[in-house]
Enzyme design. Structure first.
Site, PDB file in Angstrom:
ATOM      1  N   GLY A   1     -55.411  86.571 -43.065  1.00 22.69           N
ATOM      2  CA  GLY A   1     -55.708  86.267 -41.820  1.00 22.69           C
ATOM      3  C   GLY A   1     -54.312  86.162 -40.935  1.00 22.69           C
TER       4      GLY A   1
ATOM      5  CD  GLN B   1     -48.894  63.705 -34.571  1.00 25.47           C
ATOM      6  OE1 GLN B   1     -48.428  64.188 -35.571  1.00 25.47           O
ATOM      7  NE2 GLN B   1     -49.824  64.144 -34.014  1.00 25.47           N
TER       8      GLN B   1
ATOM      9  CG  LEU C   1     -37.331  51.996 -39.408  1.00 21.93           C
ATOM     10  CD1 LEU C   1     -35.739  52.275 -39.167  1.00 21.93           C
ATOM     11  CD2 LEU C   1     -37.647  51.971 -40.731  1.00 21.93           C
TER      12      LEU C   1
ATOM     13  CG  HIS D   1     -56.204  65.610 -39.839  1.00 18.77           C
ATOM     14  ND1 HIS D   1     -56.142  66.328 -40.776  1.00 18.77           N
ATOM     15  CD2 HIS D   1     -56.287  66.196 -38.589  1.00 18.77           C
ATOM     16  CE1 HIS D   1     -55.939  67.538 -40.501  1.00 18.77           C
ATOM     17  NE2 HIS D   1     -56.248  67.510 -39.189  1.00 18.77           N
TER      18      HIS D   1
ATOM     19  CE  LYS E   1     -59.349  68.289 -30.440  1.00 18.79           C
ATOM     20  NZ  LYS E   1     -58.069  69.041 -30.789  1.00 18.79           N
TER      21      LYS E   1
ATOM     22  CG  LEU F   1     -52.789  64.283 -47.028  1.00 19.22           C
ATOM     23  CD1 LEU F   1     -53.837  64.682 -48.346  1.00 19.22           C
ATOM     24  CD2 LEU F   1     -52.536  62.713 -47.330  1.00 19.22           C
TER      25      LEU F   1
ATOM     26  CE  LYS G   1     -47.851  44.483 -30.672  1.00 18.39           C
ATOM     27  NZ  LYS G   1     -48.754  45.322 -29.608  1.00 18.39           N
TER      28      LYS G   1
ATOM     29  CB  ALA H   1     -51.292  83.488 -39.658  1.00 22.27           C
TER      30      ALA H   1
HETATM   31  C1  BG6 Z   1     -56.012  70.221 -36.671  1.00 20.29           C
HETATM   32  C2  BG6 Z   1     -57.282  70.126 -35.474  1.00 20.29           C
HETATM   33  O1  BG6 Z   1     -56.405  70.126 -37.831  1.00 20.29           O
HETATM   34  O2  BG6 Z   1     -55.339  69.159 -36.187  1.00 20.29           O
HETATM   35  C3  BG6 Z   1     -56.902  70.090 -34.251  1.00 20.29           C
HETATM   36  O3  BG6 Z   1     -58.175  71.107 -35.858  1.00 20.29           O
HETATM   37  C4  BG6 Z   1     -55.971  69.173 -33.809  1.00 20.29           C
HETATM   38  O4  BG6 Z   1     -57.967  70.076 -33.325  1.00 20.29           O
HETATM   39  C5  BG6 Z   1     -54.557  69.019 -35.072  1.00 20.29           C
HETATM   40  O5  BG6 Z   1     -55.283  69.264 -32.636  1.00 20.29           O
HETATM   41  C6  BG6 Z   1     -53.832  68.000 -34.827  1.00 20.29           C
HETATM   42  O6  BG6 Z   1     -52.691  68.148 -35.343  1.00 20.29           O
HETATM   43  P1  BG6 Z   1     -51.221  67.499 -34.966  1.00 20.29           P
HETATM   44  O7  BG6 Z   1     -50.571  67.710 -36.316  1.00 20.29           O
HETATM   45  O8  BG6 Z   1     -50.841  68.096 -33.900  1.00 20.29           O
HETATM   46  O9  BG6 Z   1     -51.633  66.108 -34.861  1.00 20.29           O
END
Ligand code: BG6
Length: 484
Positions: free
Chosen positions: A12, A372, A399, A250, A336, A190, A380, A18
């Site tokens: 791909g 992030q 930190l 995630h 989103k 991860l 706190k 990719a």
């Molecule tokens: C991906 C999702 O697995 O993770 C996306 O398919 C999402 O929709 C992305 O935007 C977010 O990743 P990160 O690392 O930017 O939080």
């Protein structure tokens, strides 16, 4: 360390994943010396009929964005691109994969793999619908044939199915062809620095050991927010929705690391055993503990059906039925097109009993791990307000990684995980039984959503999501911190 010829095959190769993730991660590994030019060759495989140079130019475009003036970087990019070859073919064509095998074998011969082992890493930057046929093709035509050992591994990306039945079917199809130690199911969360830090934090700090349980913790939030919508991925997204895209993988992986018991060692199997136990202890999700949302304008995407009920936002409560966590809501939030981009874990502690300062209203102790942007951990806590009065104020022990680790570059998740696949470390990859347990948690709810029994509420892009989600949060016990 294993030596010998290493062939990395990106299937791909002309696709988005990719270009944006796989090749840049490989480049960074190369630039840091983890991929040696005399051992490694990278093959791009895809259907498009393009040349080696076409692919190299596309990748170059991604690697040098905004950094064109850096001569050293440009030099590295050129060296890296020389390692890449392109083979075109379809994903179910014997001919294509025979051609690929021939190219790989020629490379192995030229790198004199007789002196070492021959390693073949297949990275699937592909839609899962073609996984079964690609696996068959690899198995029949492209396995490592060296008598001297070596290996063949495959790296697969989510979505692994759409529900329990389809995921199990896919797992069986792949499982018939490859053994579990050859299969790397990637979940890039991860590979994030602060996700990897969770085990250390929990099990190497005396602070947390006695507090990390239902006696002290009131609620846990695991939050993912993005300040942009589906942006051209509407067609894909509408089939999956935010729960399958973010929460089932995630955020659930993060929950496992927050909630699991201490593994008996750091061996991947010991860690994954504990994760599976947590997943198997999650109770069925109740509709009254779910709020779904869809941002206004989502259906303007021509690839999204006009009546789509697909959630782009979800808040839900997961409950873990075990001795450590009974009664503690784990609130999963993902959305989103919200007001900000952020991923964090918020552990909120219970009120102090017998509050002589009457400071309860200011908020509770909270421990926040920000994954992030700008990695950080902060606590706190209530302190005396500096000055003559005996009053209290909420403050923090902070930190912040950028300040504390100045000059340290935090590796990209994909970079780290690809290196693990080469090293053969499966700790940060999802095992088959883990995947099954994850689908078991969400499948009944997902089916109810797909049948329209649970509806998505509209919310404004750039907002906090539907107001009902904040109500659910409060009902679950979260107390907003004031005066902070
Ligand atoms: C991906 C999702 O697995 O993770 C996306 O398919 C999402 O929709 C992305 O935007 C977010 O990743 P990160 O690392 O930017 O939080």
């Amino acid at each position: 360390q294993e030596t010998g010829c290493l062939s990395i095959i990106v299937l791909g190769a002309s696709g988005d994943l990719a270009k944006k993730k796989t090749f840049p991660a490989l480049f960074h590994l190369f630039a840091q010396g983890f991929l040696q030019s005399d051992e490694v060759h990278i093959f791009g495989y895809a259907r498009s009929k393009i040349s080696d140079d076409d692919l190299r130019n596309r990748i170059r475009g991604y690697l040098v964005q905004g950094k064109t003036s850096d001569a050293v970087q440009l030099e590295e990019v050129s060296k890296f691109l020389k390692l890449i070859k392109y083979v075109s073919g379809s994903y179910d064509s014997a001919e294509g994969f025979q051609k690929l095998d021939k190219e790989i074998s020629e490379h192995e011969v030229s790198r004199n793999s007789a002196e070492g082992t021959s390693r073949r890493l297949f990275y699937f930057a592909l839609p899962p619908s073609v996984y079964p046929s690609v696996c068959k093709m690899i198995k029949h035509y492209c396995m490592n044939k060296s008598d001297l050992g070596g290996w063949t591994r495959i790296v697969v990306e989510k979505p692994f199915g759409k529900d329990l039945a389809s995921a199990e079917k896919l797992s069986s199809q792949i499982g018939e062809l490859f053994d579990e130690p050859q299969i790397y199911r990637i979940d890039h969360y991860l590979g994030k620095e602060l996700v990897q830090n969770l085990l250390v934090l929990r099990f190497a700090n005396r602070f947390f050991l006695p507090l990390w349980n239902r006696d002290n913790i009131d609620n846990v939030q695991i939050v993912f927010r993005e300040d942009f919508g589906t942006e051209g991925r509407g067609g894909y997204f509408d089939e999956y929705g935010i729960i399958r895209d973010i929460i089932q993988n995630h955020l659930l992986q993060v929950l496992c690391l927050v909630a699991m018991e201490k593994p008996i060692s750091l061996k991947p199997e010991h860690i994954r055993d504990e994760k599976v136990k947590v997943l198997q202890s999650v109770l069925p999700i109740k509709d009254e503990e779910v709020v779904l949302g869809q941002y206004e304008g989502y259906r303007d995407d021509p690839t999204v059906p006009d009546h789509s009920n697909t959630p782009t936002f979800a808040t839900m409560v997961l409950r873990i039925h075990n001795e450590r966590w009974e009664g503690v809501p784990f609130i999963m939030k993902a959305g989103k097109a919200l007001s900000s981009r952020k991923a964090e874990i918020r552990v909120q502690f219970k009120d102090v009993p017998g509050d002589i300062f009457r400071c309860k209203k200011q908020g509770r102790n909270e421990f926040v791990i920000r994954l992030q942007p700008s990695e950080a951990m902060y606590m706190k806590l209530t302190v005396k307000k500096p000055g003559l009065e005996m009053s209290t104020v909420q403050s923090e022990l902070d930190l912040s990684y950028r300040q504390r680790y100045q000059g340290v570059t935090i590796p990209e998740a994909y970079e780290r995980l690809i290196l693990d696949t080469i090293r053969g470390d499966q700790q940060h990859f999802v095992r088959r039984d883990e995947l099954k347990a994850a689908w078991e948690i969400f499948t009944p709810l997902l089916h109810r959503i797909d049948n329209g029994e649970v509806k998505s509420l509209p919310y404004k892009p750039g907002s906090r999501g539907p107001a009902k989600a904040d109500e659910l949060l409060e009902k679950a016990g979260y107390v907003q911190t004031h005066g902070y």
